[in-house]
Structures are given as C-alpha cells and as structure tokens.
Design an enzyme around this catalytic site. Structure first.
Site, PDB file in Angstrom:
ATOM      1  N   ARG A 171     -75.269   6.485 -21.360  1.00  0.00           N
ATOM      2  CA  ARG A 171     -73.955   6.613 -21.607  1.00  0.00           C
ATOM      3  C   ARG A 171     -73.091   5.983 -20.496  1.00  0.00           C
ATOM      4  O   ARG A 171     -73.359   5.966 -19.510  1.00  0.00           O
ATOM      5  CB  ARG A 171     -73.387   8.036 -22.080  1.00  0.00           C
ATOM      6  CG  ARG A 171     -73.597   9.117 -20.661  1.00  0.00           C
ATOM      7  CD  ARG A 171     -73.231  10.538 -21.194  1.00  0.00           C
ATOM      8  NE  ARG A 171     -71.710  10.556 -21.796  1.00  0.00           N
ATOM      9  CZ  ARG A 171     -70.633  10.810 -20.824  1.00  0.00           C
ATOM     10  NH1 ARG A 171     -70.957  10.910 -19.577  1.00  0.00           N
ATOM     11  NH2 ARG A 171     -69.560  10.899 -21.350  1.00  0.00           N
ATOM     12  N   ARG A 175     -62.479   6.546 -21.073  1.00  0.00           N
ATOM     13  CA  ARG A 175     -61.448   7.473 -21.417  1.00  0.00           C
ATOM     14  C   ARG A 175     -60.286   6.761 -22.060  1.00  0.00           C
ATOM     15  O   ARG A 175     -59.814   5.883 -21.332  1.00  0.00           O
ATOM     16  CB  ARG A 175     -61.344   8.019 -19.773  1.00  0.00           C
ATOM     17  CG  ARG A 175     -62.236   8.805 -19.325  1.00  0.00           C
ATOM     18  CD  ARG A 175     -61.861   9.319 -18.039  1.00  0.00           C
ATOM     19  NE  ARG A 175     -62.920  10.057 -17.236  1.00  0.00           N
ATOM     20  CZ  ARG A 175     -62.836  10.328 -15.959  1.00  0.00           C
ATOM     21  NH1 ARG A 175     -61.555  10.258 -15.184  1.00  0.00           N
ATOM     22  NH2 ARG A 175     -64.020  10.818 -15.447  1.00  0.00           N
ATOM     23  N   ARG A 245     -84.334   2.470  -4.097  1.00  0.00           N
ATOM     24  CA  ARG A 245     -83.546   1.569  -3.656  1.00  0.00           C
ATOM     25  C   ARG A 245     -82.706   1.958  -2.324  1.00  0.00           C
ATOM     26  O   ARG A 245     -82.613   3.236  -2.011  1.00  0.00           O
ATOM     27  CB  ARG A 245     -82.208   1.184  -4.650  1.00  0.00           C
ATOM     28  CG  ARG A 245     -82.798   0.619  -6.030  1.00  0.00           C
ATOM     29  CD  ARG A 245     -83.204  -0.725  -5.849  1.00  0.00           C
ATOM     30  NE  ARG A 245     -82.210  -1.611  -5.387  1.00  0.00           N
ATOM     31  CZ  ARG A 245     -82.320  -2.808  -5.000  1.00  0.00           C
ATOM     32  NH1 ARG A 245     -83.373  -3.319  -4.873  1.00  0.00           N
ATOM     33  NH2 ARG A 245     -81.067  -3.620  -4.739  1.00  0.00           N
ATOM     34  N   ARG A 276     -69.298  -2.952  -2.506  1.00  0.00           N
ATOM     35  CA  ARG A 276     -68.177  -2.532  -2.440  1.00  0.00           C
ATOM     36  C   ARG A 276     -67.716  -2.439  -0.949  1.00  0.00           C
ATOM     37  O   ARG A 276     -68.510  -2.453  -0.074  1.00  0.00           O
ATOM     38  CB  ARG A 276     -68.098  -1.156  -2.922  1.00  0.00           C
ATOM     39  CG  ARG A 276     -69.256  -0.133  -2.340  1.00  0.00           C
ATOM     40  CD  ARG A 276     -69.060   1.401  -2.987  1.00  0.00           C
ATOM     41  NE  ARG A 276     -69.880   2.472  -2.330  1.00  0.00           N
ATOM     42  CZ  ARG A 276     -70.040   3.629  -2.844  1.00  0.00           C
ATOM     43  NH1 ARG A 276     -69.100   4.041  -3.618  1.00  0.00           N
ATOM     44  NH2 ARG A 276     -70.840   4.355  -2.191  1.00  0.00           N
ATOM     45  N   GLU A 296     -70.978  -2.654   1.934  1.00  0.00           N
ATOM     46  CA  GLU A 296     -72.061  -1.891   1.406  1.00  0.00           C
ATOM     47  C   GLU A 296     -72.875  -2.782   0.590  1.00  0.00           C
ATOM     48  O   GLU A 296     -72.421  -3.714  -0.408  1.00  0.00           O
ATOM     49  CB  GLU A 296     -71.805  -0.685   0.625  1.00  0.00           C
ATOM     50  CG  GLU A 296     -73.026   0.058   0.109  1.00  0.00           C
ATOM     51  CD  GLU A 296     -72.643   1.235  -0.570  1.00  0.00           C
ATOM     52  OE1 GLU A 296     -73.108   1.559  -1.650  1.00  0.00           O
ATOM     53  OE2 GLU A 296     -71.622   1.976  -0.371  1.00  0.00           O
ATOM     54  N   TYR A 344     -81.897  11.975  -7.983  1.00  0.00           N
ATOM     55  CA  TYR A 344     -80.530  11.913  -7.488  1.00  0.00           C
ATOM     56  C   TYR A 344     -79.619  12.991  -7.356  1.00  0.00           C
ATOM     57  O   TYR A 344     -79.747  13.776  -8.610  1.00  0.00           O
ATOM     58  CB  TYR A 344     -79.888  10.634  -8.209  1.00  0.00           C
ATOM     59  CG  TYR A 344     -78.423  10.423  -7.645  1.00  0.00           C
ATOM     60  CD1 TYR A 344     -78.333   9.745  -6.651  1.00  0.00           C
ATOM     61  CD2 TYR A 344     -77.149  10.849  -8.195  1.00  0.00           C
ATOM     62  CE1 TYR A 344     -77.294   9.290  -6.212  1.00  0.00           C
ATOM     63  CE2 TYR A 344     -76.113  10.858  -7.815  1.00  0.00           C
ATOM     64  CZ  TYR A 344     -75.763   9.972  -6.666  1.00  0.00           C
ATOM     65  OH  TYR A 344     -74.711   9.874  -6.260  1.00  0.00           O
ATOM     66  N   ASP A 346     -75.880  15.039  -6.573  1.00  0.00           N
ATOM     67  CA  ASP A 346     -74.636  15.311  -6.028  1.00  0.00           C
ATOM     68  C   ASP A 346     -74.692  16.339  -5.103  1.00  0.00           C
ATOM     69  O   ASP A 346     -75.440  17.122  -4.988  1.00  0.00           O
ATOM     70  CB  ASP A 346     -73.807  15.381  -7.082  1.00  0.00           C
ATOM     71  CG  ASP A 346     -73.228  14.146  -7.837  1.00  0.00           C
ATOM     72  OD1 ASP A 346     -73.393  13.134  -7.489  1.00  0.00           O
ATOM     73  OD2 ASP A 346     -73.116  14.424  -9.007  1.00  0.00           O
TER      74      ASP A 346
END
Length: 362
Positions: A171, A175, A245, A276, A296, A344, A346
């Site tokens: 997805r 917004r 990665r 970035r 980066e 992964y 958070d």
C-alpha cells in the site's frame, strides 16, 4: 566469572534486555564488535550537534507503555518528522498529502486530488500488477509514481522497478489533508542529548565489552545467550547467506548555520546518487554556528559490510525459516532484533520484542 546472560549486541534490544535482567538480579555481560554502544541508533556529538551516525532515527509509537518506558532513560523533545522531497527543481512535502498534491497539480481540494489520481489509475488499466512499477502505478497514478517513488525506490533497491516484485509495495498511503507529519503515532520525538545517552542509562552498572567479536570470544561462561547479530552468520551461513541492503554515509561539516532548512530531504531522481541528505542539528532545533550533513547512499550488502535492511522476499523468507528452525532447537540461545529475526523493526517494536523476551526468559 560466569554470567546468567551473555548479550551480543549493545543496541536497543540488547540494552533493554540487559536492563530488565539486572532489575531481576541476573548477571549480564554485554559485548559488541563495534567501538561504541547503541547499535544503529548511536549518536556522536560533533560541535554540540548530535550526529545520527547510521542514519536518521525518529522515535515514534502508539504504545503508551513503550513511550513511558523510554522516558525513564531520556527526556524527549517535540520533534515531528516532516521530510521534504526534491525532484529536479521541484520541492514536495512528504508523506503524500494535500500539500504535495496542491503543489503538483495547482489544486486546493481533496475532491480535485482524488479525481486526478483516480483518472490516472483508470487510464493505466492495470488489472494484475506484475512488478513493483505496475503495483505503484495502480495505487497512486503516474505523476506521484514518476516524481516521488520510481527513482528513490530504484536507488534503494539497486535495480529497476520493473525488476522488483509487486508485493514489496502492499500500500502507498495517500492523505487528503494538509498534514506533513510523516507518522500517525500518538507519541513522537528525539531524546534530548542523543540516543547514546539513552542507551548509556539503560546499561548503567552493567559490564560492557566493546571491540569484541562473539565468534572469537573464549574467556566467558554463561547460562543463556541473547544474540542480536545475523542469525545466518551465527550458523556459519550453512544454508547460504540471507540478503540485505546496506547504506553508507558521506558526512560533512559546513561553515554555515543552516544548510537545507529541514532534518531530512529526499532526492527522488535516480540520477542523483544519494537517496537523501540529513542535517542533524534540526533534530534538536540546534542554533550552532556550523552544521553537519550526511549524504546517504544505498548499496548491495556483502559479508564484511554492515547489513541494514532485510530483503524480505519469498526466497529469503524461506531461507530464514530454515535458520529459525535451527534456532528453535537451541535451548540456551535467544535471537532478537532485526538481524537475529531477519525483520525490519521500528525502534518501538524492537523494545516491545525485547521486553517480551525478558518477560519470557526472566
């Protein structure tokens, strides 16, 4: 000395587990092959600026218990993640919201934005997406994809979007409000004084050995091992290496007060080699007369290079499952964190997992 727990890795998972173990009266030794604690959330102070050595880390969570837990160790500021994207000479707000759409199409209302996106999707007529490009186009249309997704994603993965499987993108949130807050979580911020100070508080009065490789460690006895390194490395890659990665950074000190006006600016053209630029002082609203920036870059991982992101495709997930089954048979070993669990995470989810492991094994 024999320890109740040998904890491999001084990142958030290892530090939280060690803290909980000490509270229960258990003896722990924490080791890390790097020369510092904190893992990838490590911050280094340069000219009064807390530099996120391994990339931007913004703490965010909707779990009140976790928010209260980290606030034991640090006071958090009110930083809100609102990155900017640069495409050629155009500047856009992220995440994709009404500020993005109004700039892209010179419109004002959510209805106009929805109509444009729906029309672009309908014109493409993609019934069964065969790759990441078709999947993204079928979700957001051509303009958002071409300007803000395609080049950035190709740099992140090191290959064309048409060569990437569709399931990587399940997805893409759109917004239809004028809200640049990247996260929807209830709590968000950066620890004042940096993440290293937070991890130091977690590890207070717990012995830590740095520059120490678990695979050459010989003089430590322990009852149970908490391993937060690569699970495939632990088993000597016997089924083959898992894919990751990696990223690397070019960090530069500039003799100016403010380089880009925002902590995180993404460069979405593939022709720009870095993904970035991070300007670290803005994480803590710094007023120093100089600034530190980090460009980066994404790259392929190979043994000897720091792994960052698991490549969770069907092949790798199947390979990880084989290693996980080996781990399940180990009574004295617990695998944790993004490398130990090939997932992964958070930061709040790392802490949730560490506290769950502590509850189970303490």
């Amino acid at each position: 000395m024999k320890y109740d727990f040998l904890i491999v890795g001084a990142g958030l998972f290892g530090a939280a587990f060690a803290h909980e173990a000490k509270k229960k009266g258990k003896s722990c030794l924490v080791i890390d092959r790097r020369d510092h604690i904190g893992g990838n959330v490590y911050t280094e102070e340069i000219d009064g600026i807390q530099v996120h050595k391994y990339g931007a880390h913004i703490f965010h969570t909707s779990n009140r218990k976790i928010w209260e837990y980290v606030n034991q160790f640090a006071e958090f500021n009110q930083y809100v993640n609102a990155p900017i994207a640069v495409y050629k000479d155009e500047l856009y707000n992220l995440p994709f919201n009404m500020n993005t759409f109004s700039k892209m199409w010179n419109i004002r209302t959510p209805e106009e934005a929805k109509e444009i996106i729906a029309k672009q999707i309908a014109n493409l007529d993609i019934q069964e997406p065969q790759n990441l490009e078709e999947q993204a186009l079928s979700l957001v249309g051509r303009d958002v994809y071409e300007k803000l997704i395609k080049g950035y994603t190709e740099k992140q993965w090191g290959r064309d979007c048409k060569e990437l499987p569709a399931f990587i993108i399940k997805r893409l949130p759109l917004r239809f409000t004028y809200d640049n807050n990247y996260f929807n979580d209830r709590y968000q911020g950066i620890p004042i004084g940096g993440y290293t100070r937070l991890v130091e508080r977690m590890l207070e009065h717990i012995p830590v050995r740095l520059n120490t490789d678990f695979f050459t460690l010989e003089d430590v006895a322990y009852d149970r091992l908490i391993f937060t390194g690569q699970i495939d490395e632990y088993y000597r890659y016997q089924f083959g290496p898992l894919q990751y990665r990696s990223v690397y950074f070019e960090t530069e000190r500039l003799e100016c007060e403010n380089y880009q006006g925002n902590a995180v600016v993404n460069y979405t053209q593939r022709e720009v080699p870095y993904t970035r630029i991070i300007e670290h002082k803005h994480f803590e609203f710094g007023k120093q007369p100089v600034t530190i920036i980090s460009r980066e870059y994404s790259r392929e991982w190979e043994p000897g290079v720091e792994p960052y992101y698991p490549v969770n495709n069907e092949e790798n997930d199947g390979l990880y499952e084989r290693y996980r089954q080996l781990g399940k048979a180990e009574e004295r070993v617990v695998f944790g964190g993004r490398l130990g669990q090939y997932k992964y995470y958070d930061m709040d989810k790392v802490l949730e997992a560490a506290l769950a492991a502590a509850e189970q094994y303490l």
